[in-house]
Enzyme design. Structure first.
Site, mmCIF file in Angstrom:
data_model
loop_
_atom_site.group_PDB
_atom_site.id
_atom_site.type_symbol
_atom_site.label_atom_id
_atom_site.label_comp_id
_atom_site.label_asym_id
_atom_site.label_seq_id
_atom_site.Cartn_x
_atom_site.Cartn_y
_atom_site.Cartn_z
ATOM 1 N N ASP A 120 0.878 -1.168 0.000
ATOM 2 C CA ASP A 120 0.000 0.000 0.000
ATOM 3 C C ASP A 120 0.915 1.217 0.000
ATOM 4 O O ASP A 120 1.658 1.444 0.962
ATOM 5 C CB ASP A 120 -0.903 -0.017 1.237
ATOM 6 C CG ASP A 120 -1.738 1.261 1.315
ATOM 7 O OD1 ASP A 120 -1.579 2.138 0.434
ATOM 8 O OD2 ASP A 120 -2.550 1.388 2.257
ATOM 9 N N PHE A 121 0.860 2.004 -1.054
ATOM 10 C CA PHE A 121 1.837 3.084 -1.234
ATOM 11 C C PHE A 121 1.710 4.186 -0.185
ATOM 12 O O PHE A 121 2.609 5.006 -0.031
ATOM 13 C CB PHE A 121 1.706 3.724 -2.631
ATOM 14 C CG PHE A 121 1.847 2.733 -3.767
ATOM 15 C CD1 PHE A 121 2.606 1.577 -3.621
ATOM 16 C CD2 PHE A 121 1.230 2.968 -4.990
ATOM 17 C CE1 PHE A 121 2.738 0.671 -4.664
ATOM 18 C CE2 PHE A 121 1.356 2.070 -6.043
ATOM 19 C CZ PHE A 121 2.109 0.920 -5.875
ATOM 20 N N LYS A 148 -11.802 14.485 -28.405
ATOM 21 C CA LYS A 148 -12.128 13.057 -28.398
ATOM 22 C C LYS A 148 -13.308 12.846 -29.357
ATOM 23 O O LYS A 148 -14.082 13.756 -29.619
ATOM 24 C CB LYS A 148 -12.542 12.619 -26.986
ATOM 25 C CG LYS A 148 -11.522 13.003 -25.919
ATOM 26 C CD LYS A 148 -10.854 11.792 -25.322
ATOM 27 C CE LYS A 148 -9.912 12.108 -24.203
ATOM 28 N NZ LYS A 148 -8.510 12.246 -24.585
ATOM 29 N N HIS A 175 0.654 17.817 -23.763
ATOM 30 C CA HIS A 175 1.072 17.399 -25.110
ATOM 31 C C HIS A 175 1.055 18.551 -26.137
ATOM 32 O O HIS A 175 2.017 18.743 -26.877
ATOM 33 C CB HIS A 175 0.185 16.275 -25.631
ATOM 34 C CG HIS A 175 0.091 15.097 -24.711
ATOM 35 N ND1 HIS A 175 1.155 14.633 -23.990
ATOM 36 C CD2 HIS A 175 -0.950 14.287 -24.387
ATOM 37 C CE1 HIS A 175 0.779 13.573 -23.267
ATOM 38 N NE2 HIS A 175 -0.496 13.359 -23.495
ATOM 39 N N GLU A 190 -8.542 12.482 -31.652
ATOM 40 C CA GLU A 190 -8.639 11.075 -31.238
ATOM 41 C C GLU A 190 -10.022 10.547 -31.600
ATOM 42 O O GLU A 190 -10.996 11.297 -31.533
ATOM 43 C CB GLU A 190 -8.480 10.956 -29.722
ATOM 44 C CG GLU A 190 -7.207 11.527 -29.173
ATOM 45 C CD GLU A 190 -7.168 11.341 -27.655
ATOM 46 O OE1 GLU A 190 -6.936 10.220 -27.219
ATOM 47 O OE2 GLU A 190 -7.403 12.317 -26.939
ATOM 48 N N LYS A 249 2.211 12.489 -16.350
ATOM 49 C CA LYS A 249 1.359 13.669 -16.420
ATOM 50 C C LYS A 249 -0.095 13.272 -16.143
ATOM 51 O O LYS A 249 -0.395 12.094 -16.278
ATOM 52 C CB LYS A 249 1.460 14.340 -17.794
ATOM 53 C CG LYS A 249 1.122 13.381 -18.954
ATOM 54 C CD LYS A 249 -0.015 13.722 -19.849
ATOM 55 C CE LYS A 249 -1.394 13.747 -19.311
ATOM 56 N NZ LYS A 249 -2.438 13.161 -20.147
HETATM 57 N N1 NDP Z 1 -3.716 5.370 -18.731
HETATM 58 C C1 NDP Z 1 -3.222 6.200 -19.641
HETATM 59 O O1 NDP Z 1 -3.427 6.064 -20.844
HETATM 60 C C2 NDP Z 1 -2.388 7.343 -19.204
HETATM 61 C C3 NDP Z 1 -2.066 7.539 -17.884
HETATM 62 N N2 NDP Z 1 -1.267 8.577 -17.528
HETATM 63 C C4 NDP Z 1 -0.890 8.774 -16.121
HETATM 64 O O2 NDP Z 1 -0.276 7.593 -15.649
HETATM 65 C C5 NDP Z 1 -0.567 7.385 -14.282
HETATM 66 C C6 NDP Z 1 -1.216 6.009 -14.121
HETATM 67 O O3 NDP Z 1 -2.419 6.001 -14.846
HETATM 68 P P1 NDP Z 1 -3.297 4.681 -15.008
HETATM 69 O O4 NDP Z 1 -2.454 3.508 -15.230
HETATM 70 O O5 NDP Z 1 -4.331 5.029 -15.993
HETATM 71 O O6 NDP Z 1 -3.958 4.578 -13.562
HETATM 72 P P2 NDP Z 1 -4.672 3.298 -12.932
HETATM 73 O O7 NDP Z 1 -5.620 3.838 -11.910
HETATM 74 O O8 NDP Z 1 -5.191 2.392 -13.976
HETATM 75 O O9 NDP Z 1 -3.485 2.536 -12.202
HETATM 76 C C7 NDP Z 1 -2.961 2.948 -10.987
HETATM 77 C C8 NDP Z 1 -2.254 1.786 -10.331
HETATM 78 O O10 NDP Z 1 -1.796 2.208 -9.046
HETATM 79 C C9 NDP Z 1 -2.300 1.309 -8.052
HETATM 80 N N3 NDP Z 1 -2.569 2.047 -6.832
HETATM 81 C C10 NDP Z 1 -3.341 3.152 -6.681
HETATM 82 N N4 NDP Z 1 -3.324 3.545 -5.385
HETATM 83 C C11 NDP Z 1 -2.529 2.659 -4.715
HETATM 84 C C12 NDP Z 1 -2.108 2.532 -3.380
HETATM 85 N N5 NDP Z 1 -2.483 3.388 -2.420
HETATM 86 N N6 NDP Z 1 -1.313 1.523 -3.046
HETATM 87 C C13 NDP Z 1 -0.906 0.626 -3.984
HETATM 88 N N7 NDP Z 1 -1.271 0.699 -5.275
HETATM 89 C C14 NDP Z 1 -2.068 1.704 -5.621
HETATM 90 C C15 NDP Z 1 -3.552 0.772 -8.652
HETATM 91 O O11 NDP Z 1 -3.913 -0.379 -7.968
HETATM 92 P P3 NDP Z 1 -5.459 -0.858 -7.950
HETATM 93 O O12 NDP Z 1 -5.635 -1.488 -9.287
HETATM 94 O O13 NDP Z 1 -5.506 -1.783 -6.809
HETATM 95 O O14 NDP Z 1 -6.292 0.384 -7.744
HETATM 96 C C16 NDP Z 1 -3.094 0.560 -10.099
HETATM 97 O O15 NDP Z 1 -2.252 -0.563 -10.188
HETATM 98 C C17 NDP Z 1 -1.460 8.548 -13.871
HETATM 99 O O16 NDP Z 1 -0.664 9.572 -13.332
HETATM 100 C C18 NDP Z 1 -2.059 9.006 -15.190
HETATM 101 O O17 NDP Z 1 -2.430 10.371 -15.161
HETATM 102 C C19 NDP Z 1 -0.722 9.427 -18.455
HETATM 103 C C20 NDP Z 1 -1.002 9.271 -19.786
HETATM 104 C C21 NDP Z 1 -1.888 8.255 -20.276
HETATM 105 O O1 LIG Z 2 -2.050 11.468 -22.210
HETATM 106 C C1 LIG Z 2 -3.028 11.121 -22.839
HETATM 107 O O2 LIG Z 2 -2.861 10.774 -24.129
HETATM 108 C C2 LIG Z 2 -3.830 9.969 -24.792
HETATM 109 C C3 LIG Z 2 -3.538 10.135 -26.287
HETATM 110 O O3 LIG Z 2 -2.251 9.639 -26.554
HETATM 111 P P1 LIG Z 2 -1.892 9.113 -28.018
HETATM 112 O O4 LIG Z 2 -0.449 8.780 -27.939
HETATM 113 O O5 LIG Z 2 -2.773 7.943 -28.272
HETATM 114 O O6 LIG Z 2 -2.178 10.221 -28.970
HETATM 115 C C4 LIG Z 2 -5.243 10.420 -24.457
HETATM 116 O O7 LIG Z 2 -6.174 9.514 -25.020
HETATM 117 C C5 LIG Z 2 -5.410 10.427 -22.953
HETATM 118 O O8 LIG Z 2 -6.704 10.935 -22.629
HETATM 119 C C6 LIG Z 2 -4.382 11.317 -22.305
HETATM 120 O O9 LIG Z 2 -4.430 11.174 -20.895
#
Ligand code: NDP
Ligand SMILES: O=C1O[C@H](COP(=O)(O)O)[C@@H](O)[C@H](O)[C@H]1O
Length: 490
Positions: free
Chosen positions: A91-92, A338, A238, A214, A146
């Protein structure tokens, strides 16, 4: 700083999240397959779900099987990659679990890279606990995703919390657009080719367009997206970075800080949108149901988990200017949304027409060059030039056509790597030039905050646009009133 890929211990926080499963393992797998991961590099996945290491590896294998082309997978390369992986349930938010990291490190000499693939609200806690549990040394690096914060104040708080533990030279703020092949090529195009370098200013360029469209909606990320909106999710990072790469002055060399200093100057010179410009220079939109690629899709307010009152924008178009000697008087038109008709990220540089024109007066509007820089889906650069139309009966009629550099055709043997591959590799090399410095993030937020404040003060609601269209019609009017149009040779 070394050019070689060093062996590292990569601690991946958020190891079972969307980003990790969709992008990060795939990128790491490709690096491994291409021999770019040092043999001793290991990866520790950290998340709160209870997984045995073998079950975690099976989950990652499944993600790879879905996302890596079969032609790029062999059992040998899969096994080699999966053997690097381990898993710890942590747990972070509490210090206790962090001893799992020191156990895993077991006194190893290689530097640790910490990748925070978690919401930014956790960055501060994680950094504090990493330090409290003595997981770090002076060679440790942290990679953060980000968006950093929700506005300038929250980004300062988060940057302060990371900065309390890591020196700026060890912080790698990801903007994955900076890792895209064509974005990288902007540096080469602008600063290695005198043909362009010498023309890159207000005396030769009439206007610039940036489109990041997108087809996807919000992909089950309502909770995050509705708080953010397209301005915070895409423009603050971006699109601002693309604009900086186009508008910046030549850096004196390729050092990270030389490049980032120039980008910051652009952000400082970016004209804010306020006052009456809120009526004329920006369009805020939200999609309603429609059809994308022949498939009926729901409107934003009908998405899963939607709050039907939401005024969050899924589209933004705006006009701005970089107020400096190079760009005075050159409008920059940007749009992103989007549920657009197609996935398309492109930059179009419109050069000014000939000052003395001698051809058919009816063709005068043709007589200028456009440089079209395509980021995706097909990476490439094309220059629209005018030639004489061929044929005996055509006289001196002009014809516009492209001088094309399609990366896939020109360099067929080379696989174009995903942005995350390049960025992860640069972190492992200890190179920061593709990462965003703190002041860049904060100047970008300043600009975005001004616009959001304006919207809030005036109660600007998003205009509706059907999914599968190019956004509200007023985004077309915004550019046509200046005598231009969005470039449409898709
Ligand atoms: N998804 C995307 O396409 C993009 C994401 N980002 C950025 O990347 C980052 C991650 O995004 P994303 O992967 O979508 O997020 P998710 O919510 O899908 O993943 C977060 C992860 O962190 C874990 N987690 C959250 N809180 C805790 C905690 N307290 N202790 C341990 N584990 C924890 C989650 O576990 P659990 O599953 O148990 O909740 C999960 O594995 C964010 O900052 C987001 O803004 C940036 C660009 C694109
Ligand atoms: O960071 C993000 O980017 C994706 C779009 O990325 P792309 O490389 O597929 O153009 C966007 O869909 C998402 O909402 C945003 O968080």
């Amino acid at each position: 700083m070394t050019e070689e890929t060093q062996a590292v211990d990569l601690a991946l926080f958020g190891a079972l999240g969307d980003l990790a499963l969709r992008k990060l393992y795939v990128a790491l797998y490709h690096l491994d397959r291409e021999g770019l991961l040092a043999d001793e590099t290991r990866i520790l996945g950290l998340a709160r779900q209870d997984y045995e290491p073998d079950a975690f590896r099976a989950r990652v294998r499944d993600a790879l099987e879905h996302r890596v082309d079969a032609s790029e997978r062999t059992e040998e390369s899969m096994v080699r990659f999966l053997e690097r992986l381990d898993y710890a349930q942590v747990d972070f938010t509490t210090l206790e679990g962090y001893s799992r990291i020191t156990d895993w490190r077991d006194g190893r000499e290689v530097p640790m890279v910490i990748y925070l693939s978690v919401p930014a609200s956790l960055y501060g806690d994680i950094c504090k606990h990493l330090s409290g549990a003595n997981c770090l040394d002076e060679r440790s690096r942290v990679v953060v995703e980000k968006p950093i914060g929700y506005d300038l104040d929250t980004s300062i708080e988060i940057n302060d919390a990371i900065g309390a533990v890591f020196d700026e030279s060890s912080i790698y703020r990801i903007d994955h657009y900076l890792g895209k092949e064509t974005v990288q090529n902007l540096l080469a195009l602008r600063f290695a080719n005198p043909l362009f370098g010498d023309q890159w200013n207000q005396s030769k360029i009439s206007h610039v367009e940036i489109t990041v469209a997108e087809t996807v909606g919000i992909e089950g990320r309502w909770g995050y997206f509705d708080q953010a909106g397209q301005l915070r999710d895409m423009v603050q990072n971006h699109l601002m970075q693309l604009l900086c790469m186009i508008a910046m002055d030549p850096p004196s060399n390729l050092d990270s800080d030389s490049i980032r200093d120039e980008k910051v100057k652009v952000l400082k010179a970016l004209r804010p949108i306020e006052g009456d410009m809120l009526d004329t220079d920006v369009v805020r939109g939200q999609y309603v149901s429609g059809s994308v690629n022949g498939k009926q899709v729901p409107g934003y307010l009908e998405e899963e988990d939607a709050n039907t009152e939401s005024r969050t924008e899924t589209f933004v178009a705006f006009k701005t200017e970089v107020s400096n000697w190079r760009w005075a008087g050159v409008p920059f038109y940007l749009r992103t949304g989007k549920r657009m008709p197609q996935k398309l990220s492109q930059i179009v540089i419109h050069f000014r027409p000939q000052s003395h024109y001698i051809f058919d007066p009816d063709q005068r509007s043709l007589a200028s060059n456009k440089l079209v820089i395509k980021l995706q889906p097909e990476e490439g650069i094309s220059l629209q030039v005018l030639t004489k139309d061929s044929g005996l009966d055509k006289g001196m009629r002009l014809r516009q056509g492209p001088l094309n550099l399609d990366f896939h055709t020109a360099f067929p043997q080379a696989r174009i790597p995903d942005a995350y591959e390049r960025l992860l590799l640069e972190v492992m090399k200890g190179q920061q030039y593709l990462f965003v410095r703190r002041d860049e993030v904060e100047y970008a937020w300043r600009w975005v905050d001004t616009l959001i404040e304006g919207w809030e003060k005036r109660g600007v609601a998003p205009k509706r646009y059907p999914a599968g269209s190019w956004g509200p019609v007023s985004s077309i009017a915004m550019i046509t009133k200046d005598g231009y149009s969005w470039y449409e040779d898709y």
